[in-house]
Design an enzyme around this catalytic site. Structure first.
Site, PDB file in Angstrom:
ATOM      1  N   GLN A   1      94.381  35.740  97.633  1.00  0.00           N
ATOM      2  CA  GLN A   1      94.912  34.399  97.345  1.00  0.00           C
ATOM      3  C   GLN A   1      95.877  34.443  96.158  1.00  0.00           C
ATOM      4  O   GLN A   1      96.481  33.416  95.817  1.00  0.00           O
ATOM      5  CB  GLN A   1      93.763  33.442  96.981  1.00  0.00           C
TER       6      GLN A   1
ATOM      7  N   THR B   1      93.237  44.846  91.719  1.00  0.00           N
ATOM      8  CA  THR B   1      91.921  44.437  92.184  1.00  0.00           C
ATOM      9  C   THR B   1      91.230  45.631  92.837  1.00  0.00           C
ATOM     10  O   THR B   1      91.688  46.774  92.691  1.00  0.00           O
ATOM     11  CB  THR B   1      92.056  43.185  93.105  1.00  0.00           C
TER      12      THR B   1
ATOM     13  N   LYS C   1      90.699  48.835  89.483  1.00  0.00           N
ATOM     14  CA  LYS C   1      90.612  48.361  88.096  1.00  0.00           C
ATOM     15  C   LYS C   1      90.349  49.484  87.087  1.00  0.00           C
ATOM     16  O   LYS C   1      90.882  49.465  85.980  1.00  0.00           O
ATOM     17  CB  LYS C   1      89.541  47.275  87.978  1.00  0.00           C
TER      18      LYS C   1
ATOM     19  N   ASP D   1      88.921  38.895  83.729  1.00  0.00           N
ATOM     20  CA  ASP D   1      87.841  38.453  84.629  1.00  0.00           C
ATOM     21  C   ASP D   1      86.739  37.695  83.885  1.00  0.00           C
ATOM     22  O   ASP D   1      86.290  36.635  84.324  1.00  0.00           O
ATOM     23  CB  ASP D   1      87.211  39.649  85.345  1.00  0.00           C
TER      24      ASP D   1
ATOM     25  N   GLY E   1      73.301  43.225  89.700  1.00  0.00           N
ATOM     26  CA  GLY E   1      74.298  44.291  89.826  1.00  0.00           C
ATOM     27  C   GLY E   1      74.639  44.886  88.481  1.00  0.00           C
ATOM     28  O   GLY E   1      74.594  44.185  87.451  1.00  0.00           O
ATOM     29  N   ALA E   2      74.951  46.183  88.479  1.00  0.00           N
ATOM     30  CA  ALA E   2      75.287  46.868  87.222  1.00  0.00           C
ATOM     31  C   ALA E   2      76.534  47.730  87.400  1.00  0.00           C
ATOM     32  O   ALA E   2      76.671  48.781  86.778  1.00  0.00           O
ATOM     33  CB  ALA E   2      74.095  47.721  86.770  1.00  0.00           C
TER      34      ALA E   2
ATOM     35  N   GLY F   1      81.064  47.722  88.098  1.00  0.00           N
ATOM     36  CA  GLY F   1      82.269  47.341  87.357  1.00  0.00           C
ATOM     37  C   GLY F   1      82.379  45.841  87.138  1.00  0.00           C
ATOM     38  O   GLY F   1      82.828  45.401  86.078  1.00  0.00           O
TER      39      GLY F   1
ATOM     40  N   GLY G   1      83.148  32.333  93.664  1.00  0.00           N
ATOM     41  CA  GLY G   1      84.065  32.759  92.613  1.00  0.00           C
ATOM     42  C   GLY G   1      85.489  32.250  92.732  1.00  0.00           C
ATOM     43  O   GLY G   1      86.384  32.802  92.073  1.00  0.00           O
TER      44      GLY G   1
HETATM   45  P1  ATR Z   1      81.962  46.545  91.514  1.00  0.00           P
HETATM   46  O1  ATR Z   1      83.115  47.136  90.781  1.00  0.00           O
HETATM   47  O2  ATR Z   1      82.341  45.496  92.547  1.00  0.00           O
HETATM   48  O3  ATR Z   1      80.866  46.073  90.606  1.00  0.00           O
HETATM   49  P2  ATR Z   1      80.453  48.928  92.037  1.00  0.00           P
HETATM   50  O4  ATR Z   1      80.759  49.438  90.671  1.00  0.00           O
HETATM   51  O5  ATR Z   1      80.512  49.863  93.200  1.00  0.00           O
HETATM   52  O6  ATR Z   1      81.400  47.731  92.431  1.00  0.00           O
HETATM   53  O7  ATR Z   1      79.010  48.244  91.976  1.00  0.00           O
HETATM   54  C1  ATR Z   1      78.453  47.591  93.066  1.00  0.00           C
HETATM   55  C2  ATR Z   1      77.151  46.930  92.623  1.00  0.00           C
HETATM   56  O8  ATR Z   1      76.611  46.183  93.730  1.00  0.00           O
HETATM   57  C3  ATR Z   1      76.075  47.914  92.216  1.00  0.00           C
HETATM   58  O9  ATR Z   1      75.304  47.321  91.192  1.00  0.00           O
HETATM   59  C4  ATR Z   1      75.253  48.061  93.507  1.00  0.00           C
HETATM   60  O10 ATR Z   1      73.910  48.464  93.300  1.00  0.00           O
HETATM   61  P3  ATR Z   1      73.570  50.050  93.160  1.00  0.00           P
HETATM   62  O11 ATR Z   1      74.075  50.466  91.819  1.00  0.00           O
HETATM   63  O12 ATR Z   1      72.104  50.108  93.265  1.00  0.00           O
HETATM   64  O13 ATR Z   1      74.287  50.714  94.312  1.00  0.00           O
HETATM   65  C5  ATR Z   1      75.273  46.636  93.996  1.00  0.00           C
HETATM   66  N1  ATR Z   1      75.007  46.487  95.446  1.00  0.00           N
HETATM   67  C6  ATR Z   1      75.860  46.719  96.465  1.00  0.00           C
HETATM   68  N2  ATR Z   1      75.297  46.408  97.647  1.00  0.00           N
HETATM   69  C7  ATR Z   1      74.045  45.929  97.370  1.00  0.00           C
HETATM   70  C8  ATR Z   1      72.971  45.418  98.156  1.00  0.00           C
HETATM   71  N3  ATR Z   1      73.050  45.340  99.484  1.00  0.00           N
HETATM   72  N4  ATR Z   1      71.836  45.024  97.520  1.00  0.00           N
HETATM   73  C9  ATR Z   1      71.740  45.097  96.169  1.00  0.00           C
HETATM   74  N5  ATR Z   1      72.731  45.563  95.359  1.00  0.00           N
HETATM   75  C10 ATR Z   1      73.865  45.974  95.959  1.00  0.00           C
END
Ligand code: ATR
Length: 274
Positions: free
Chosen positions: A18, A64, A68, A105, A130-131, A133, A240
């Protein structure tokens, strides 16, 4: 005719972005003449494509998924908020020719929560799912709001622990099982699970009464997490879109020195999908 200042968003996939529409609306609103386009760029091609863009006179780039972290390395210098995120979503060609990398962001999320939705984090119990990026990019702006507690839960607990170590244990880390019998006022989904319409394994009663759910991801349809929030009777269950417009407005201000009115653009884009 004078050449227009050129801006772009790079990413992969980029076809549903977008950002060109948002920046066109910002430009109209602030009487700025500029060009902004979206380009499909993979991680492999990023350095060549970005070097070429700036060599041709490009003034600024948004980066994006999945670029990043690469944009962070590409920048000649970075802002403190990009340093803590170790990720850059906005590159600016400065007058001295150097490329500045920033991350808008986190401030985009904070501005959407606070100014668009009147949601205060101060004194609240906040959970981030989530942990990766995306979480890294929003941690400091959320901690700045001084929540009562901030917990980062992740499927792979080691990643949450490492992140907590890196951020001087300024928040708690957790696995999903450990969330049983806990409640939070605000739950933010920063996992990439929404991309595949999946949901992290969340226990019952996790959301406090009148709680808020916020998915960093946005889509034409309610995401799995937004749907979950509605089922939990969240006071608001948001995606978002507002954050997207707010982070874009910060980038626009960096590039053009004027701050657009985000509400008009959020209302317009939100209205187009309802
Ligand atoms: P981004 O930059 O979008 O944060 P990333 O660094 O690949 O992408 O991180 C993806 C996050 O989504 C991670 O925290 C991942 O959990 P894991 O570290 O255990 O892989 C989380 N994630 C992705 N799919 C998931 C799911 N189906 N259920 C729970 N957590 C998920």
């Amino acid at each position: 005719m004078k050449n227009l200042d050129s801006y772009a968003v790079f990413g992969s996939p980029i076809n549903h972005s977008q950002s060109p529409r948002i920046h066109k609306l910002f430009a109209e609103q602030t009487n700025q003449s500029l060009d902004y386009f979206a380009q499909e760029v993979t991680a492999e091609d990023f350095v060549t494509a970005a070097t070429d863009f700036f060599a041709r006179g490009g003034k600024g780039l948004n980066c994006t998924v999945p670029l990043k972290e690469l944009a962070f390395q590409f920048a000649d210098k970075t802002t403190p908020r990009a340093e803590s995120a170790k990720a850059v979503n906005t590159l600016v060609k400065q007058k001295d020719g150097l490329i500045l990398g920033d991350n808008t962001d986190g401030i985009g999320l904070a501005n959407d929560l606070i100014f668009n939705h009147g949601i205060e984090l101060n004194g609240k119990r906040v959970l981030i799912l989530g942990a990766g990026g995306a979480t890294r990019g929003i941690l400091y702006p959320l901690l700045d709001q001084q929540p009562d507690c901030l917990v980062v839960a992740n499927r792979t607990i080691e990643k949450a622990l490492t992140l907590a170590y890196e951020f001087n244990h300024s928040f708690e880390s957790s696995g999903y099982d450990d969330l049983e019998n806990q409640q939070f006022d605000i739950i933010i989904n920063a996992t990439s699970a929404s991309l595949t319409n999946e949901l992290p394994p969340l226990p019952e009663n996790l959301l406090a009464e009148n709680g808020i759910c916020y998915d960093l991801f946005y889509s034409d349809q309610p995401t799995a997490f937004v749907h979950w929030g509605n089922l939990q009777n969240a006071r608001k269950s948001l995606d978002g879109l507002g954050m997207l417009v707010e982070q874009a407005s910060e980038a626009f201000a960096l590039w053009r020195g004027v701050r657009p009115d985000t509400k008009a653009v959020i209302d317009l884009l939100g209205g187009m999908r309802s």
